[in-house]
Design a protein around this motif. Structure first.
Motif, PDB file in Angstrom:
ATOM      1  N   ALA A   1      12.999   0.990 -11.242  1.00  0.00           N
ATOM      2  CA  ALA A   1      13.104   1.604 -12.338  1.00  0.00           C
ATOM      3  C   ALA A   1      14.507   1.943 -12.831  1.00  0.00           C
ATOM      4  N   GLU A   2      15.540   1.658 -11.964  1.00  0.00           N
ATOM      5  CA  GLU A   2      16.805   1.927 -12.335  1.00  0.00           C
ATOM      6  C   GLU A   2      17.657   0.518 -11.984  1.00  0.00           C
ATOM      7  N   ILE A   3      16.977  -0.704 -12.188  1.00  0.00           N
ATOM      8  CA  ILE A   3      17.427  -1.710 -11.462  1.00  0.00           C
ATOM      9  C   ILE A   3      18.968  -2.398 -12.104  1.00  0.00           C
ATOM     10  N   ASP A   4      19.343  -1.697 -13.049  1.00  0.00           N
ATOM     11  CA  ASP A   4      20.920  -1.987 -13.503  1.00  0.00           C
ATOM     12  C   ASP A   4      21.629  -1.288 -12.531  1.00  0.00           C
ATOM     13  N   SER A   5      21.553  -0.395 -12.106  1.00  0.00           N
ATOM     14  CA  SER A   5      22.393   0.516 -10.908  1.00  0.00           C
ATOM     15  C   SER A   5      22.458  -0.110  -9.719  1.00  0.00           C
ATOM     16  N   ILE A   6      21.567  -1.232  -9.191  1.00  0.00           N
ATOM     17  CA  ILE A   6      21.720  -1.566  -7.890  1.00  0.00           C
ATOM     18  C   ILE A   6      22.720  -2.730  -8.027  1.00  0.00           C
ATOM     19  N   PRO A   7      23.338  -3.012  -6.595  1.00  0.00           N
ATOM     20  CA  PRO A   7      24.101  -4.435  -6.677  1.00  0.00           C
ATOM     21  C   PRO A   7      22.824  -5.675  -6.300  1.00  0.00           C
ATOM     22  N   ASP A   8      23.521  -6.612  -6.729  1.00  0.00           N
ATOM     23  CA  ASP A   8      22.749  -8.013  -6.445  1.00  0.00           C
ATOM     24  C   ASP A   8      21.984  -7.890  -5.142  1.00  0.00           C
ATOM     25  N   LEU A   9      22.731  -7.448  -4.172  1.00  0.00           N
ATOM     26  CA  LEU A   9      21.993  -7.315  -2.633  1.00  0.00           C
ATOM     27  C   LEU A   9      22.349  -6.218  -2.216  1.00  0.00           C
ATOM     28  N   MET A  10      21.425  -5.535  -1.297  1.00  0.00           N
ATOM     29  CA  MET A  10      21.539  -4.209  -0.873  1.00  0.00           C
ATOM     30  C   MET A  10      20.709  -4.047   0.290  1.00  0.00           C
ATOM     31  N   ASN A  11      21.259  -3.672   1.388  1.00  0.00           N
ATOM     32  CA  ASN A  11      20.319  -3.401   2.598  1.00  0.00           C
ATOM     33  C   ASN A  11      19.901  -1.830   2.491  1.00  0.00           C
ATOM     34  N   VAL A  12      18.646  -1.613   3.006  1.00  0.00           N
ATOM     35  CA  VAL A  12      18.092  -0.475   2.727  1.00  0.00           C
ATOM     36  C   VAL A  12      17.554  -0.063   4.500  1.00  0.00           C
ATOM     37  N   GLY A  13      17.948   0.850   4.976  1.00  0.00           N
ATOM     38  CA  GLY A  13      17.910   1.363   6.115  1.00  0.00           C
ATOM     39  C   GLY A  13      18.299   2.781   6.649  1.00  0.00           C
ATOM     40  N   LEU A  14      18.157   3.117   8.012  1.00  0.00           N
ATOM     41  CA  LEU A  14      18.555   4.419   8.444  1.00  0.00           C
ATOM     42  C   LEU A  14      20.094   4.513   8.505  1.00  0.00           C
ATOM     43  N   GLY A  15      20.564   3.305   8.613  1.00  0.00           N
ATOM     44  CA  GLY A  15      22.288   3.487   9.094  1.00  0.00           C
ATOM     45  C   GLY A  15      22.568   3.791  10.241  1.00  0.00           C
TER      46      GLY A  15
ATOM     47  N   LEU B   1       0.869  -1.087  -0.109  1.00  0.00           N
ATOM     48  CA  LEU B   1       0.015   0.150  -0.104  1.00  0.00           C
ATOM     49  C   LEU B   1       0.784   1.159   0.029  1.00  0.00           C
ATOM     50  N   ASN B   2       2.142   1.181   0.663  1.00  0.00           N
ATOM     51  CA  ASN B   2       2.963   2.443   0.554  1.00  0.00           C
ATOM     52  C   ASN B   2       3.428   2.543  -0.658  1.00  0.00           C
ATOM     53  N   LEU B   3       3.640   1.479  -1.246  1.00  0.00           N
ATOM     54  CA  LEU B   3       4.206   1.640  -2.754  1.00  0.00           C
ATOM     55  C   LEU B   3       3.296   2.196  -3.590  1.00  0.00           C
ATOM     56  N   GLN B   4       1.991   1.813  -3.337  1.00  0.00           N
ATOM     57  CA  GLN B   4       1.000   2.178  -4.560  1.00  0.00           C
ATOM     58  C   GLN B   4       0.488   4.009  -3.938  1.00  0.00           C
ATOM     59  N   GLU B   5       0.812   4.317  -2.906  1.00  0.00           N
ATOM     60  CA  GLU B   5       0.724   5.657  -2.302  1.00  0.00           C
ATOM     61  C   GLU B   5       1.756   6.625  -2.910  1.00  0.00           C
ATOM     62  N   HIS B   6       2.959   6.116  -3.197  1.00  0.00           N
ATOM     63  CA  HIS B   6       4.117   7.120  -3.464  1.00  0.00           C
ATOM     64  C   HIS B   6       4.042   7.487  -4.851  1.00  0.00           C
ATOM     65  N   PRO B   7       4.404   8.871  -5.068  1.00  0.00           N
ATOM     66  CA  PRO B   7       4.342   9.486  -6.228  1.00  0.00           C
ATOM     67  C   PRO B   7       4.973   8.902  -7.445  1.00  0.00           C
ATOM     68  N   ARG B   8       6.180   8.080  -7.037  1.00  0.00           N
ATOM     69  CA  ARG B   8       6.812   7.446  -8.239  1.00  0.00           C
ATOM     70  C   ARG B   8       5.825   6.288  -8.786  1.00  0.00           C
ATOM     71  N   ALA B   9       4.747   5.806  -8.147  1.00  0.00           N
ATOM     72  CA  ALA B   9       3.902   4.948  -8.598  1.00  0.00           C
ATOM     73  C   ALA B   9       3.250   5.302  -9.750  1.00  0.00           C
TER      74      ALA B   9
ATOM     75  N   LEU C   1      10.844   3.129   2.450  1.00  0.00           N
ATOM     76  CA  LEU C   1      11.335   2.003   1.750  1.00  0.00           C
ATOM     77  C   LEU C   1      10.594   2.117   0.136  1.00  0.00           C
ATOM     78  N   ALA C   2       9.264   2.390   0.281  1.00  0.00           N
ATOM     79  CA  ALA C   2       8.792   2.740  -1.061  1.00  0.00           C
ATOM     80  C   ALA C   2       9.589   3.398  -1.972  1.00  0.00           C
ATOM     81  N   ASP C   3      10.187   4.672  -1.536  1.00  0.00           N
ATOM     82  CA  ASP C   3      10.825   5.408  -2.300  1.00  0.00           C
ATOM     83  C   ASP C   3      12.102   4.905  -2.844  1.00  0.00           C
ATOM     84  N   ALA C   4      12.837   4.044  -2.006  1.00  0.00           N
ATOM     85  CA  ALA C   4      13.870   3.259  -2.294  1.00  0.00           C
ATOM     86  C   ALA C   4      13.642   2.176  -3.256  1.00  0.00           C
ATOM     87  N   ALA C   5      12.520   1.447  -3.267  1.00  0.00           N
ATOM     88  CA  ALA C   5      12.215   0.322  -3.968  1.00  0.00           C
ATOM     89  C   ALA C   5      11.545   0.812  -5.455  1.00  0.00           C
TER      90      ALA C   5
END
Length: 311
Positions: free
Chosen positions: A227-241, A18-26, A218-222
Protein backbone atom coordinates in the motif's frame (compact mmCIF):
# COMPACT_ATOMS: atom_id res chain seq x y z
CA UNK A 1 -15.45 -2.39 1.01
CA UNK A 2 -12.17 -2.15 -0.93
CA UNK A 3 -10.64 1.29 -1.33
CA UNK A 4 -7.29 0.55 -2.96
CA UNK A 5 -8.35 -1.56 -5.96
CA UNK A 6 -7.58 -5.13 -6.99
CA UNK A 7 -4.74 -6.98 -5.25
CA UNK A 8 -3.51 -10.27 -6.67
CA UNK A 9 -2.02 -12.59 -4.06
CA UNK A 10 -0.21 -15.48 -5.72
CA UNK A 11 0.04 -18.57 -3.58
CA UNK A 12 -3.26 -17.62 -2.01
CA UNK A 13 -3.87 -21.17 -0.77
CA UNK A 14 -0.49 -21.37 0.99
CA UNK A 15 0.49 -20.30 4.49
CA UNK A 16 1.60 -16.78 3.57
CA UNK A 17 -1.30 -16.23 1.18
CA UNK A 18 -3.91 -17.31 3.70
CA UNK A 19 -2.35 -15.17 6.44
CA UNK A 20 -2.43 -12.20 4.06
CA UNK A 21 -6.12 -12.73 3.40
CA UNK A 22 -6.92 -13.08 7.13
CA UNK A 23 -5.19 -9.82 8.07
CA UNK A 24 -7.41 -6.77 8.76
CA UNK A 25 -5.52 -4.70 6.13
CA UNK A 26 -6.77 -7.08 3.42
CA UNK A 27 -10.20 -5.42 3.72
CA UNK A 28 -8.70 -2.35 2.03
CA UNK A 29 -8.44 -4.33 -1.23
CA UNK A 30 -10.49 -6.46 -3.56
CA UNK A 31 -8.48 -9.64 -3.05
CA UNK A 32 -7.80 -11.94 -6.01
CA UNK A 33 -6.30 -15.30 -5.03
CA UNK A 34 -6.91 -17.81 -7.82
CA UNK A 35 -5.96 -21.42 -7.17
CA UNK A 36 -4.03 -23.62 -9.61
CA UNK A 37 -7.27 -24.87 -11.20
CA UNK A 38 -8.15 -21.25 -12.07
CA UNK A 39 -4.66 -20.04 -12.97
CA UNK A 40 -1.63 -22.29 -13.40
CA UNK A 41 1.35 -20.03 -12.72
CA UNK A 42 3.62 -22.47 -14.55
CA UNK A 43 1.82 -21.62 -17.81
CA UNK A 44 3.28 -18.36 -19.17
CA UNK A 45 0.56 -17.80 -21.78
CA UNK A 46 -2.21 -18.38 -19.26
CA UNK A 47 -0.60 -15.95 -16.82
CA UNK A 48 -0.18 -13.22 -19.44
CA UNK A 49 -3.79 -13.67 -20.59
CA UNK A 50 -5.06 -13.49 -17.00
CA UNK A 51 -3.25 -10.19 -16.33
CA UNK A 52 -4.49 -8.73 -19.62
CA UNK A 53 -8.09 -9.60 -18.74
CA UNK A 54 -8.27 -8.93 -14.99
CA UNK A 55 -5.86 -5.97 -14.75
CA UNK A 56 -5.01 -6.01 -11.03
CA UNK A 57 -3.75 -2.79 -9.46
CA UNK A 58 -1.06 -4.48 -7.37
CA UNK A 59 0.54 -7.88 -6.74
CA UNK A 60 2.00 -9.65 -3.74
CA UNK A 61 3.93 -12.61 -5.14
CA UNK A 62 3.95 -15.36 -2.50
CA UNK A 63 3.59 -18.47 -4.68
CA UNK A 64 6.17 -21.20 -5.00
CA UNK A 65 7.27 -24.67 -4.03
CA UNK A 66 8.44 -24.62 -0.40
CA UNK A 67 9.80 -27.15 2.07
CA UNK A 68 12.40 -27.90 4.72
CA UNK A 69 15.87 -29.41 4.48
CA UNK A 70 14.61 -32.93 3.76
CA UNK A 71 12.41 -31.81 0.86
CA UNK A 72 15.09 -29.55 -0.65
CA UNK A 73 17.72 -32.29 -0.53
CA UNK A 74 15.36 -34.86 -2.05
CA UNK A 75 13.97 -32.69 -4.89
CA UNK A 76 16.51 -30.03 -5.97
CA UNK A 77 15.36 -30.07 -9.61
CA UNK A 78 11.76 -29.25 -8.70
CA UNK A 79 12.75 -26.52 -6.22
CA UNK A 80 14.84 -24.77 -8.87
CA UNK A 81 12.75 -25.34 -11.99
CA UNK A 82 9.28 -24.78 -10.55
CA UNK A 83 10.16 -21.66 -8.57
CA UNK A 84 12.16 -20.21 -11.46
CA UNK A 85 9.26 -20.76 -13.86
CA UNK A 86 6.63 -19.33 -11.52
CA UNK A 87 8.75 -16.29 -10.63
CA UNK A 88 9.46 -15.45 -14.26
CA UNK A 89 5.86 -15.93 -15.39
CA UNK A 90 4.30 -13.83 -12.64
CA UNK A 91 6.78 -10.94 -12.83
CA UNK A 92 6.74 -10.72 -16.63
CA UNK A 93 2.99 -11.28 -16.83
CA UNK A 94 2.42 -8.41 -14.40
CA UNK A 95 4.82 -6.05 -16.17
CA UNK A 96 3.42 -6.77 -19.62
CA UNK A 97 -0.08 -6.39 -18.17
CA UNK A 98 0.64 -2.89 -16.93
CA UNK A 99 0.89 -3.56 -13.19
CA UNK A 100 2.91 -0.75 -11.58
CA UNK A 101 3.05 -1.94 -7.95
CA UNK A 102 4.58 -5.38 -7.43
CA UNK A 103 5.81 -6.80 -4.11
CA UNK A 104 7.97 -9.89 -4.46
CA UNK A 105 8.43 -12.09 -1.36
CA UNK A 106 11.84 -13.75 -1.34
CA UNK A 107 13.84 -15.67 1.29
CA UNK A 108 16.99 -15.32 3.40
CA UNK A 109 18.27 -18.49 1.72
CA UNK A 110 19.47 -16.06 -0.99
CA UNK A 111 22.32 -14.98 1.28
CA UNK A 112 25.78 -16.61 0.96
CA UNK A 113 26.30 -19.56 3.31
CA UNK A 114 29.40 -17.98 4.84
CA UNK A 115 28.11 -14.41 5.03
CA UNK A 116 28.75 -12.55 8.25
CA UNK A 117 25.73 -12.08 10.50
CA UNK A 118 23.59 -10.04 10.62
CA UNK A 119 22.81 -10.53 6.93
CA UNK A 120 22.62 -7.23 5.09
CA UNK A 121 20.73 -6.85 1.82
CA UNK A 122 23.84 -5.80 -0.11
CA UNK A 123 25.51 -9.17 0.67
CA UNK A 124 23.35 -11.09 -1.82
CA UNK A 125 25.43 -12.65 -4.63
CA UNK A 126 28.68 -12.06 -2.74
CA UNK A 127 29.41 -15.75 -2.06
CA UNK A 128 28.44 -19.41 -2.48
CA UNK A 129 24.97 -20.49 -1.34
CA UNK A 130 24.05 -23.10 1.26
CA UNK A 131 24.09 -26.44 -0.66
CA UNK A 132 21.05 -27.95 1.06
CA UNK A 133 18.63 -25.44 -0.52
CA UNK A 134 20.69 -23.96 -3.36
CA UNK A 135 18.09 -24.63 -6.07
CA UNK A 136 15.36 -22.76 -4.21
CA UNK A 137 17.77 -19.90 -3.47
CA UNK A 138 18.85 -19.55 -7.11
CA UNK A 139 15.22 -19.29 -8.22
CA UNK A 140 14.52 -16.61 -5.62
CA UNK A 141 17.62 -14.64 -6.62
CA UNK A 142 16.63 -14.74 -10.29
CA UNK A 143 13.13 -13.44 -9.50
CA UNK A 144 14.55 -10.68 -7.31
CA UNK A 145 16.98 -9.67 -10.07
CA UNK A 146 14.21 -9.61 -12.66
CA UNK A 147 12.29 -7.14 -10.47
CA UNK A 148 15.42 -4.99 -10.19
CA UNK A 149 16.00 -5.05 -13.95
CA UNK A 150 12.41 -3.99 -14.58
CA UNK A 151 12.89 -1.02 -12.25
CA UNK A 152 16.09 -0.15 -14.08
CA UNK A 153 14.33 -0.13 -17.47
CA UNK A 154 11.02 1.28 -16.24
CA UNK A 155 11.41 3.69 -13.30
CA UNK A 156 7.62 4.00 -12.94
CA UNK A 157 7.34 0.28 -12.17
CA UNK A 158 7.60 -0.21 -8.43
CA UNK A 159 8.84 -3.82 -8.44
CA UNK A 160 10.37 -4.38 -5.02
CA UNK A 161 11.36 -7.34 -2.86
CA UNK A 162 10.85 -8.17 0.81
CA UNK A 163 13.18 -10.83 2.23
CA UNK A 164 11.43 -12.56 5.14
CA UNK A 165 13.38 -14.71 7.54
CA UNK A 166 12.12 -18.24 8.22
CA UNK A 167 8.36 -18.36 8.78
CA UNK A 168 5.86 -20.35 10.81
CA UNK A 169 2.24 -19.88 11.79
CA UNK A 170 -1.37 -20.61 11.00
CA UNK A 171 -1.93 -22.68 7.84
CA UNK A 172 1.60 -24.11 8.02
CA UNK A 173 2.50 -27.62 6.81
CA UNK A 174 3.04 -29.94 9.76
CA UNK A 175 3.94 -33.10 7.86
CA UNK A 176 7.66 -33.73 8.70
CA UNK A 177 8.38 -34.71 5.08
CA UNK A 178 7.38 -31.24 3.84
CA UNK A 179 7.60 -28.86 6.80
CA UNK A 180 10.09 -26.32 8.06
CA UNK A 181 11.63 -26.44 11.53
CA UNK A 182 8.93 -24.96 13.78
CA UNK A 183 5.90 -26.90 12.45
CA UNK A 184 8.01 -30.08 12.34
CA UNK A 185 8.99 -29.56 15.98
CA UNK A 186 5.37 -28.92 16.96
CA UNK A 187 4.29 -32.17 15.32
CA UNK A 188 7.16 -34.21 16.81
CA UNK A 189 6.65 -32.89 20.32
CA UNK A 190 2.87 -33.25 20.20
CA UNK A 191 3.10 -36.84 18.97
CA UNK A 192 5.62 -37.64 21.71
CA UNK A 193 3.16 -36.24 24.23
CA UNK A 194 0.26 -38.31 22.82
CA UNK A 195 2.32 -41.51 22.76
CA UNK A 196 3.82 -40.99 26.19
CA UNK A 197 7.35 -40.95 24.74
CA UNK A 198 10.15 -39.65 26.93
CA UNK A 199 12.56 -38.65 24.13
CA UNK A 200 12.43 -36.46 21.02
CA UNK A 201 15.30 -36.45 18.51
CA UNK A 202 16.97 -33.25 17.31
CA UNK A 203 19.06 -33.21 14.12
CA UNK A 204 22.65 -32.14 14.86
CA UNK A 205 23.75 -30.71 18.20
CA UNK A 206 20.97 -28.12 18.24
CA UNK A 207 23.30 -25.14 18.55
CA UNK A 208 22.62 -23.76 15.06
CA UNK A 209 20.67 -20.52 15.33
CA UNK A 210 17.65 -19.42 13.33
CA UNK A 211 15.32 -16.43 13.16
CA UNK A 212 11.62 -17.31 12.79
CA UNK A 213 8.84 -14.80 12.13
CA UNK A 214 5.16 -15.47 12.72
CA UNK A 215 3.41 -15.51 9.32
CA UNK A 216 0.68 -13.15 10.50
CA UNK A 217 3.38 -10.57 11.20
CA UNK A 218 4.82 -10.93 7.70
CA UNK A 219 1.29 -10.29 6.40
CA UNK A 220 1.20 -7.11 8.47
CA UNK A 221 4.45 -5.87 6.89
CA UNK A 222 3.61 -6.97 3.34
CA UNK A 223 0.17 -5.38 3.23
CA UNK A 224 1.53 -2.11 4.55
CA UNK A 225 4.42 -2.31 2.06
CA UNK A 226 2.26 -2.89 -1.01
CA UNK A 227 0.00 0.00 0.00
CA UNK A 228 3.00 2.29 0.63
CA UNK A 229 5.38 0.81 -1.92
CA UNK A 230 7.11 4.13 -2.64
CA UNK A 231 8.26 4.17 0.99
CA UNK A 232 10.23 0.91 0.99
CA UNK A 233 13.72 0.33 -0.44
CA UNK A 234 14.45 -1.91 -3.42
CA UNK A 235 15.30 -4.79 -1.06
CA UNK A 236 14.35 -5.10 2.60
CA UNK A 237 14.68 -7.86 5.17
CA UNK A 238 11.64 -8.58 7.32
CA UNK A 239 12.18 -10.38 10.62
CA UNK A 240 12.48 -10.28 14.38
CA UNK A 241 16.00 -8.88 14.52
CA UNK A 242 17.01 -11.67 16.93
CA UNK A 243 17.56 -15.43 16.71
CA UNK A 244 17.37 -18.55 18.88
CA UNK A 245 19.12 -21.92 18.86
CA UNK A 246 17.41 -25.02 17.51
CA UNK A 247 17.53 -26.43 21.04
CA UNK A 248 15.69 -23.33 22.26
CA UNK A 249 12.89 -23.75 19.71
CA UNK A 250 12.40 -27.35 20.83
CA UNK A 251 12.31 -26.24 24.46
CA UNK A 252 9.84 -23.41 23.76
CA UNK A 253 7.51 -25.75 21.84
CA UNK A 254 7.70 -28.31 24.65
CA UNK A 255 6.59 -25.60 27.09
CA UNK A 256 3.65 -24.60 24.90
CA UNK A 257 2.60 -28.23 24.33
CA UNK A 258 3.11 -29.26 27.94
CA UNK A 259 5.54 -32.12 27.14
CA UNK A 260 8.00 -32.96 29.95
CA UNK A 261 10.42 -35.35 28.19
CA UNK A 262 14.08 -34.93 27.17
CA UNK A 263 15.84 -34.28 23.89
CA UNK A 264 18.52 -36.41 22.21
CA UNK A 265 20.78 -35.36 19.33
CA UNK A 266 21.55 -37.20 16.09
CA UNK A 267 24.93 -35.79 15.08
CA UNK A 268 24.90 -37.63 11.72
CA UNK A 269 22.07 -35.47 10.31
CA UNK A 270 22.59 -32.23 8.27
CA UNK A 271 21.79 -28.94 9.98
CA UNK A 272 22.41 -26.34 7.25
CA UNK A 273 23.96 -22.96 8.03
CA UNK A 274 25.28 -22.48 11.56
CA UNK A 275 23.56 -19.15 11.90
CA UNK A 276 21.21 -17.01 9.80
CA UNK A 277 20.19 -13.70 11.34
CA UNK A 278 19.00 -10.93 9.04
CA UNK A 279 19.82 -7.28 9.60
CA UNK A 280 16.77 -5.29 10.63
CA UNK A 281 18.31 -1.87 9.92
CA UNK A 282 16.23 -1.06 6.84
CA UNK A 283 13.08 -2.43 8.46
CA UNK A 284 13.64 -0.30 11.55
CA UNK A 285 14.24 2.77 9.38
CA UNK A 286 10.82 2.03 7.84
CA UNK A 287 9.50 2.04 11.43
CA UNK A 288 8.04 -1.46 11.53
CA UNK A 289 8.41 -4.13 14.22
CA UNK A 290 6.71 -7.57 14.42
CA UNK A 291 3.58 -7.38 16.60
CA UNK A 292 3.96 -10.94 18.01
CA UNK A 293 6.56 -12.31 20.44
CA UNK A 294 7.97 -15.81 19.85
CA UNK A 295 5.88 -17.20 22.73
CA UNK A 296 2.70 -15.63 21.33
CA UNK A 297 3.38 -16.87 17.82
CA UNK A 298 4.11 -20.43 18.97
CA UNK A 299 0.97 -20.49 21.10
CA UNK A 300 -1.22 -19.36 18.17
CA UNK A 301 0.44 -21.86 15.84
CA UNK A 302 0.05 -24.76 18.27
CA UNK A 303 -3.61 -23.84 18.76
CA UNK A 304 -4.10 -23.96 14.98
CA UNK A 305 -2.31 -27.33 14.85
CA UNK A 306 -4.63 -28.75 17.48
CA UNK A 307 -7.66 -27.51 15.54
CA UNK A 308 -6.36 -29.25 12.41
CA UNK A 309 -5.52 -32.56 14.12
CA UNK A 310 -8.88 -32.70 15.90
CA UNK A 311 -10.90 -32.42 12.66
Amino acid sequence: MSTRGKLLITGGRGMVGLNLQEHPRAAEWEILAPGRAELDLRDARAVEAWFAEVKPDAVIHAAGRVGGIQANIAHPVAFLEENLTIGRNVVMGAWKGGVRNFLNLASTCMYPAQAENPLKEEMILEGALEPTNEGYALAKIATMRLCQYIRREDPQAQYKTLIPCNLYGRHDKFDPAHSHLVPAVIHKVHMAKLRGEEEVEIWGDGTARREFLYAGDLADAALRAVAEIDSIPDLMNVGLGEDHSINDYYARVAEVAGWKGRFVHDLSKPVGMKRKLASSARQEAWEWRPPSTLAEGLAKTYSFYLERTST
